[in-house]
Design a protein around this motif. Sequence first.
Motif, short mmCIF file in Angstrom:
data_model
loop_
_atom_site.label_atom_id
_atom_site.label_comp_id
_atom_site.label_asym_id
_atom_site.label_seq_id
_atom_site.Cartn_x
_atom_site.Cartn_y
_atom_site.Cartn_z
N GLY A 133 24.21 -11.10 105.71
CA GLY A 133 24.32 -9.71 105.29
C GLY A 133 25.60 -9.45 104.52
N ALA A 134 25.60 -8.36 103.77
CA ALA A 134 26.76 -7.97 102.99
C ALA A 134 26.82 -6.44 102.99
N PRO A 135 27.38 -5.84 104.06
CA PRO A 135 27.34 -4.38 104.20
C PRO A 135 28.05 -3.62 103.08
N ASP A 136 28.96 -4.29 102.37
CA ASP A 136 29.68 -3.63 101.29
C ASP A 136 29.01 -3.78 99.94
N ARG A 137 27.80 -4.38 99.93
CA ARG A 137 27.11 -4.63 98.66
C ARG A 137 25.65 -4.24 98.76
N ASP A 138 25.08 -3.83 97.64
CA ASP A 138 23.65 -3.62 97.51
C ASP A 138 23.11 -4.83 96.74
N LEU A 139 22.59 -5.82 97.46
CA LEU A 139 22.20 -7.07 96.83
C LEU A 139 21.05 -6.89 95.84
N VAL A 140 20.11 -6.00 96.15
CA VAL A 140 18.99 -5.77 95.24
C VAL A 140 19.50 -5.14 93.94
N ARG A 141 20.38 -4.16 94.07
CA ARG A 141 20.93 -3.52 92.88
C ARG A 141 21.75 -4.54 92.06
N GLU A 142 22.49 -5.37 92.76
CA GLU A 142 23.29 -6.37 92.06
C GLU A 142 22.40 -7.39 91.35
N LEU A 143 21.27 -7.72 91.99
CA LEU A 143 20.34 -8.65 91.36
C LEU A 143 19.79 -8.09 90.06
N ILE A 144 19.50 -6.79 90.04
CA ILE A 144 18.88 -6.17 88.87
C ILE A 144 19.92 -5.78 87.82
N PHE A 145 21.04 -5.22 88.27
CA PHE A 145 21.99 -4.65 87.33
C PHE A 145 23.32 -5.41 87.25
N GLY A 146 23.46 -6.48 88.01
CA GLY A 146 24.72 -7.22 88.02
C GLY A 146 25.06 -7.77 86.64
N LYS A 147 26.34 -7.91 86.36
CA LYS A 147 26.82 -8.35 85.05
C LYS A 147 27.03 -9.86 84.96
N GLN A 148 26.67 -10.60 86.02
CA GLN A 148 26.87 -12.04 85.97
C GLN A 148 26.01 -12.67 84.87
N GLN A 149 26.52 -13.75 84.31
CA GLN A 149 25.76 -14.48 83.29
C GLN A 149 24.97 -15.58 84.00
#
Length: 380
Positions: free
Chosen positions: A74-90
Amino acid sequence: MAAPTTQDPRRGAGRWVPAAVGLAALAGLAWAVRDVPAALGGRLTGARAERAARSPQFHDGTFRNRGRSRSIAGAPDRDLVRELIFGKQQRHPRRPVPVVRPGAAPTPGDHPELNIVWYGHASALIEIEGRRVLLDPVWSRRCSPSSMIGPKRLHQPPVELADLPAVDAVLISHDHYDHLDLATVRALTEGQSAPFLVPLGVGAHLERWGVPEHRIVELDWSQSHRVAGLTITATVAQHFSGRGLSRDGTLWSSWVVAGERRRVYYTGDSGYFDGYAEIGAEHGPFDVTLMQIGAYDRAWPSIHMFPEEAVAAHVDLRGDLLVPVHWATFTLALHDWSEPVERLVAEAATRGVRVAVPRPGERVVVDDPPPVDRWWRSIT
């Protein structure tokens, strides 16, 4: 007499067009999932289930890691789904991954006597003392139960399955889709005669896919099998398994491949744990280790290693040359696609660890490895 009525053809079309679209959508969905039931694999029954139940790793109906671990912390300080869709990682390279077609494989009388050919992700060929061992072969376009959806390859396999040399054994570390692939297993069953060495329970999948029983060798941790003059041992790992909704119905493992003079270690998928030091003490030192470095995240730290941990594990294992695997082929995590190898090379330099980072398909001569030329930077 009332005038005859005529039907507006557009009204008829209004009725059948949505129906046709719906039927087409259903047909498309059926096509997309047509291969899913078989890809899910088999179930443990009969003697295979009884043997699994006797394993020290089997408790209350499932296999377990030795220590406390969770596949998702788990990562309570992160929204993993949102990061998956909108994250800026290359997460993909900007240019094609360079692929090398391997040269002719050495014949048994040739030197050098230990080479590694990395085909991408965790798929690799160990050429050891004139024998060949294939690791976690996945040649499909996607690592998924469906050929239509799921993570897609970043590069083509460097060689067609039909063009592989004859191998003496095929090793499978666990039953996740990026390590065990239905189409690849079926092709190897037809085109090769080597046995499949797998952790306990994984034989149920192979049996369903048509692998003859005499070609399935299932091992528990610390069990060995002799094949073609090699001793191949299933060793402990810290991971999990599952191809459907149920988890941990089959075992996972790392592998030791030992000849008369040379030794190779392959992590499979695993978090960092004290088992590496134990394996190094019992089976090492190793001429080369193939270490999982990609698809990590602090949301699942127990079941995949961070690159720095892979270097630490290599040291624990008493390894000489480190070859990183499990990166650059499928996007399975949120980090930049080349971050794992950048972090690995930096940590290895700090700790004085020898590293070879081949392009997919490039043969690494373990006694004379190529220099690290950071080829990935030219396509990032």
